[in-house]
Design a protein around this motif. Sequence first.
Motif, PDB file in Angstrom:
ATOM      1  N   TYR A   1       0.827  -1.208   0.000  1.00 51.52           N
ATOM      2  CA  TYR A   1       0.000   0.000   0.000  1.00 51.52           C
ATOM      3  C   TYR A   1       0.864   1.262   0.000  1.00 51.52           C
ATOM      4  O   TYR A   1       0.494   2.287  -0.586  1.00 51.52           O
ATOM      5  CB  TYR A   1      -0.932  -0.001   1.199  1.00 51.52           C
ATOM      6  N   GLU A   2       2.013   1.192   0.665  1.00 49.74           N
ATOM      7  CA  GLU A   2       2.946   2.317   0.617  1.00 49.74           C
ATOM      8  C   GLU A   2       3.444   2.533  -0.810  1.00 49.74           C
ATOM      9  O   GLU A   2       3.547   3.665  -1.291  1.00 49.74           O
ATOM     10  CB  GLU A   2       4.118   2.039   1.552  1.00 49.74           C
ATOM     11  N   LEU A   3       3.765   1.430  -1.500  1.00 51.27           N
ATOM     12  CA  LEU A   3       4.161   1.524  -2.904  1.00 51.27           C
ATOM     13  C   LEU A   3       3.077   2.211  -3.715  1.00 51.27           C
ATOM     14  O   LEU A   3       3.359   3.121  -4.516  1.00 51.27           O
ATOM     15  CB  LEU A   3       4.434   0.133  -3.473  1.00 51.27           C
ATOM     16  N   HIS A   4       1.843   1.792  -3.530  1.00 49.94           N
ATOM     17  CA  HIS A   4       0.770   2.363  -4.343  1.00 49.94           C
ATOM     18  C   HIS A   4       0.447   3.801  -3.954  1.00 49.94           C
ATOM     19  O   HIS A   4      -0.089   4.552  -4.772  1.00 49.94           O
ATOM     20  CB  HIS A   4      -0.461   1.456  -4.324  1.00 49.94           C
ATOM     21  N   ALA A   5       0.804   4.198  -2.748  1.00 52.49           N
ATOM     22  CA  ALA A   5       0.686   5.613  -2.401  1.00 52.49           C
ATOM     23  C   ALA A   5       1.678   6.423  -3.241  1.00 52.49           C
ATOM     24  O   ALA A   5       1.358   7.511  -3.732  1.00 52.49           O
ATOM     25  CB  ALA A   5       0.940   5.822  -0.914  1.00 52.49           C
ATOM     26  N   ALA A   6       2.891   5.874  -3.414  1.00 49.24           N
ATOM     27  CA  ALA A   6       3.886   6.550  -4.249  1.00 49.24           C
ATOM     28  C   ALA A   6       3.466   6.549  -5.714  1.00 49.24           C
ATOM     29  O   ALA A   6       3.603   7.560  -6.415  1.00 49.24           O
ATOM     30  CB  ALA A   6       5.246   5.873  -4.084  1.00 49.24           C
ATOM     31  N   LEU A   7       2.940   5.416  -6.185  1.00 51.83           N
ATOM     32  CA  LEU A   7       2.463   5.345  -7.575  1.00 51.83           C
ATOM     33  C   LEU A   7       1.288   6.297  -7.790  1.00 51.83           C
ATOM     34  O   LEU A   7       1.212   6.988  -8.813  1.00 51.83           O
ATOM     35  CB  LEU A   7       2.041   3.910  -7.902  1.00 51.83           C
ATOM     36  N   ASP A   8       0.382   6.337  -6.828  1.00 52.45           N
ATOM     37  CA  ASP A   8      -0.781   7.221  -6.926  1.00 52.45           C
ATOM     38  C   ASP A   8      -0.337   8.683  -6.980  1.00 52.45           C
ATOM     39  O   ASP A   8      -0.849   9.474  -7.785  1.00 52.45           O
ATOM     40  CB  ASP A   8      -1.695   6.981  -5.725  1.00 52.45           C
ATOM     41  N   ALA A   9       0.640   9.039  -6.154  1.00 47.71           N
ATOM     42  CA  ALA A   9       1.127  10.419  -6.144  1.00 47.71           C
ATOM     43  C   ALA A   9       1.773  10.789  -7.477  1.00 47.71           C
ATOM     44  O   ALA A   9       1.732  11.951  -7.892  1.00 47.71           O
ATOM     45  CB  ALA A   9       2.132  10.601  -5.005  1.00 47.71           C
ATOM     46  N   ALA A  10       2.337   9.776  -8.164  1.00 50.98           N
ATOM     47  CA  ALA A  10       2.968  10.020  -9.469  1.00 50.98           C
ATOM     48  C   ALA A  10       1.969   9.893 -10.614  1.00 50.98           C
ATOM     49  O   ALA A  10       2.346  10.055 -11.781  1.00 50.98           O
ATOM     50  CB  ALA A  10       4.123   9.050  -9.683  1.00 50.98           C
ATOM     51  N   GLY A  11       0.698   9.589 -10.283  1.00 51.25           N
ATOM     52  CA  GLY A  11      -0.342   9.548 -11.298  1.00 51.25           C
ATOM     53  C   GLY A  11      -0.600   8.196 -11.926  1.00 51.25           C
ATOM     54  O   GLY A  11      -1.377   8.108 -12.888  1.00 51.25           O
ATOM     55  N   TRP A  12      -0.015   7.121 -11.386  1.00 51.10           N
ATOM     56  CA  TRP A  12      -0.184   5.804 -11.987  1.00 51.10           C
ATOM     57  C   TRP A  12      -1.437   5.106 -11.473  1.00 51.10           C
ATOM     58  O   TRP A  12      -1.697   5.071 -10.267  1.00 51.10           O
ATOM     59  CB  TRP A  12       1.040   4.931 -11.708  1.00 51.10           C
TER      60      TRP A  12
END
Length: 265
Positions: free
Chosen positions: A135-146
């Motif tokens: 979920y931490e990974l996807h927080a970073a991906l989400d912040a980058a627009g992925w």
Amino acid sequence: MLPARIDVPPATYLEQVGTIFARFGDGTQDSGNVSYGVRTATTQYFVKTAGDRDNTEAYLGFDDRVGLLRNAAELAHSVSHPTLPALHAVIESPDGPLLVYAWRAGDLLGRRHPAYERFKALPTDEIRTALDTLYELHAALDAAGWIPGDFYDSSMLYDFGSRALTVFDLDLYHRGAYRNTMGQMFGSSQFMAPEEHVLGAPIDTRTTAYVMARTARVLLPEPPPALDEVIVEATTARFPNYRAFYDAWLTASSTIEESRTNRST
């Protein structure tokens, strides 16, 4: 130093620079991609290629596979996280790019593999820790627009010795929200959001929240009540975006830890 370009087929080049100790292609990947485990004198790599351009049985054509490899390279360059293998190089060849990643140890968590049930049988706290890193990974991906596409259990490796999660094969993630142009999209129905089955439906950060909640539902057999409430909300009423889901998950996790601390004092 890895070259920027080669003039021979990928397998020929890899045999020249090291030993191919694993090959993932026909029989293991229906996309048409061919990947290799390569050992050199100093390290090991995972190398992903577009495979045979004349493969007519793959569900994606050669040009599409090349496009997705370039998309995967863009994702790797835009987000750095411990769960993602480092992308060391993109090597151009007559048969498309070679994506040269760090090799990661671990067992595939796909349900057809022995590690699937072994992982689900781990203590709840260990599974929670793995989900926390996902979920931490996807927080970073989400912040980058992925926005996810085709994420499921076979997108993860787990090293039971080091308790390390690896996430890979994110070629179908999209930079920004998009529309479902397929109807039934690629992926496992256990992990997919409702909009991934509906032609023309928007796929966005709300989808990320649903997919991640479904991952917890599949891999965490008996979630603590506080986390179960978050999973239920994410897959019924729905969170407005991924960040709201992630914040709710972190809050629930903190509640569990506080309760545990209070009981021990």
